[in-house]
Design a protein around this motif. Structure first.
Motif, PDB file in Angstrom:
ATOM      1  N   PRO A  76     -37.510  15.040 -21.048  1.00  0.00           N
ATOM      2  CA  PRO A  76     -36.776  14.893 -19.788  1.00  0.00           C
ATOM      3  C   PRO A  76     -37.271  14.227 -18.621  1.00  0.00           C
ATOM      4  N   VAL A  77     -36.594  13.775 -17.956  1.00  0.00           N
ATOM      5  CA  VAL A  77     -37.006  13.106 -16.503  1.00  0.00           C
ATOM      6  C   VAL A  77     -36.536  13.925 -15.497  1.00  0.00           C
ATOM      7  N   ILE A  78     -36.978  14.457 -14.565  1.00  0.00           N
ATOM      8  CA  ILE A  78     -36.776  15.267 -13.563  1.00  0.00           C
ATOM      9  C   ILE A  78     -36.877  14.515 -12.077  1.00  0.00           C
ATOM     10  N   ALA A 102     -31.400  16.325 -12.434  1.00  0.00           N
ATOM     11  CA  ALA A 102     -31.374  16.350 -11.040  1.00  0.00           C
ATOM     12  C   ALA A 102     -31.551  17.602 -10.298  1.00  0.00           C
ATOM     13  N   VAL A 103     -32.403  17.657  -9.452  1.00  0.00           N
ATOM     14  CA  VAL A 103     -32.663  18.656  -8.304  1.00  0.00           C
ATOM     15  C   VAL A 103     -32.148  18.564  -7.282  1.00  0.00           C
ATOM     16  N   MET A 104     -31.157  18.957  -6.861  1.00  0.00           N
ATOM     17  CA  MET A 104     -30.296  18.468  -5.522  1.00  0.00           C
ATOM     18  C   MET A 104     -30.120  19.626  -4.525  1.00  0.00           C
ATOM     19  N   VAL A 123     -27.254  18.529 -13.365  1.00  0.00           N
ATOM     20  CA  VAL A 123     -27.526  18.840 -12.032  1.00  0.00           C
ATOM     21  C   VAL A 123     -28.024  20.352 -11.917  1.00  0.00           C
ATOM     22  N   HIS A 124     -28.991  20.389 -11.248  1.00  0.00           N
ATOM     23  CA  HIS A 124     -29.769  21.819 -10.820  1.00  0.00           C
ATOM     24  C   HIS A 124     -29.688  21.898  -9.166  1.00  0.00           C
TER      25      HIS A 124
END
Length: 364
Positions: A76-78, A102-104, A123-124
């Protein structure tokens, strides 16, 4: 050749092929009747495949990570993001067949969340915007993935000397204009990567062009530029999505900037609405911030008897903000009354009148 090296080479080829299929973004003139002899242009980054300036950054970050051997097939890419970078990275992750998370901040507009999902990303959401970095690092450790970390690597991933970066593109597109060498380039800081590219490029090419950085109200960049205190922190995030940070990011390079302002959020949104009216289509809040920066630069040029051109960045389109910046109920709930400020922005652009008080400035 190792399997990783072979996969990385193919991944780079795929990204470069995608780049070759994409045309450059437009440079749009915007008349300023209140400032005769001064030509304003907007570099329209909304026309990228993923709809924002961050498409350039995402492409550069992926190429940088691939060339450093940080990305692995199937891993994964974070990314920690307020939205636009995550949308663009989700696009490139899908291109390479990689999972993306995506950490948003939880307050990110639903339209951006939906676009990330459209490109196959997850989405996280986190309640505290300051925790997006730690959460991204945790997810990378637990999944065996790679935290892209745009806020650290934006300034070094972009080739500021050439390779069709945004600065080179602007100067190429101005070649046949009345004032082909702009007096000012105006950009707002998210990671700081774009202002770093602009400032480095004009220095490298020995242009007399100055770089104005227009910061958001809830951000530490302006205060860091003024004080030099890299430890500045805020306990809340910016209300202008995509720009402004609660901490000083490694990619923000104050020494390549000639002047800086801090724009009240209400004025940024008013300028956004005015610019949307003038262009006939919606733009994002950071474009409003940049319009205020351009008008401040124009006022300074008038005071010194200077003519010439100004180029500001149109960072993204406004459809992503249909339920926020363009929705009267949301504006009212946030306490924004924009009608008078929109008129004030119009009076400045069209009659040269002074902008409302409240803009902080440094060396403009």
């Amino acid at each position: 050749m190792s399997d990783l090296r072979q996969w990385s080479r193919e991944a780079i080829r795929i990204i470069e092929a995608d780049f070759q299929r994409s045309a450059d973004t437009h440079l749009i003139p915007l008349e300023l009747p209140g400032f005769p002899g001064i030509d304003l242009y907007f570099k329209d980054e909304s026309s990228h495949p993923t709809g924002s300036l961050k498409h350039r950054l995402a492409r550069s970050l992926f190429l940088y990570a691939l060339c450093n051997g940080w990305l692995k097939q199937g891993a994964p890419v974070i990314e920690a993001s307020s939205g636009s970078t995550a949308i663009s990275e989700a696009y490139f992750a899908r291109l390479l067949g990689l999972p993306f998370i995506a950490v948003m901040p939880a307050a990110t507009s639903q339209e951006k969340v939906d676009q990330i999902a459209f490109y196959g990303g997850q989405v996280h959401l986190v309640q505290d915007p300051s925790q997006i970095y730690a959460e991204s690092e945790r997810l990378a450790r637990e999944t065996g993935g790679h935290f892209m970390d745009q806020f650290t690597y934006a300034e070094r991933a972009t080739d500021w000397r050439a390779n069709n970066n945004i600065a080179e593109s602007i100067f190429q597109q101005l070649r046949f204009e009345t004032h082909p060498e702009p007096a000012w380039l105006v950009s707002s800081p998210g990671t700081g990567g774009t202002t770093a590219t602009l400032g480095r490029y004009v220095g490298y090419r020995q242009h007399p062009t100055r770089v104005l950085c227009a910061d958001a109200e809830r951000s530490v960049f302006f205060d860091f530029y003024r004080s030099g205190d890299a430890g500045l922190l805020l306990d809340h995030g910016s209300r202008i999505e995509g720009i402004g940070r609660p901490r000083v990011e490694p990619s923000f390079l104050p020494n390549v900037i000639d002047a800086m302002i801090k724009v009240p959020d209400a004025l940024s949104l008013a300028a956004m609405h005015y610019l949307a009216q003038r262009l006939g289509r919606r733009v994002g809040g950071s474009s409003g911030t940049n319009l205020i920066g351009a008008l401040m630069a124009a006022q300074q040029m008038v005071q010194t008897g200077e003519t010439g051109s100004i180029v500001a960045i149109l960072c993204d389109g406004g459809d992503r903000y249909a339920t926020t910046y363009y929705h009267p109920d949301w504006l009212k709930a946030q306490g924004f009354e924009l009608a008078g400020l929109i008129n004030a922005v119009a009076a400045c652009a069209e009659r040269g009148e002074a902008l409302p008080e409240g803009i902080l400035r440094e060396r403009i």
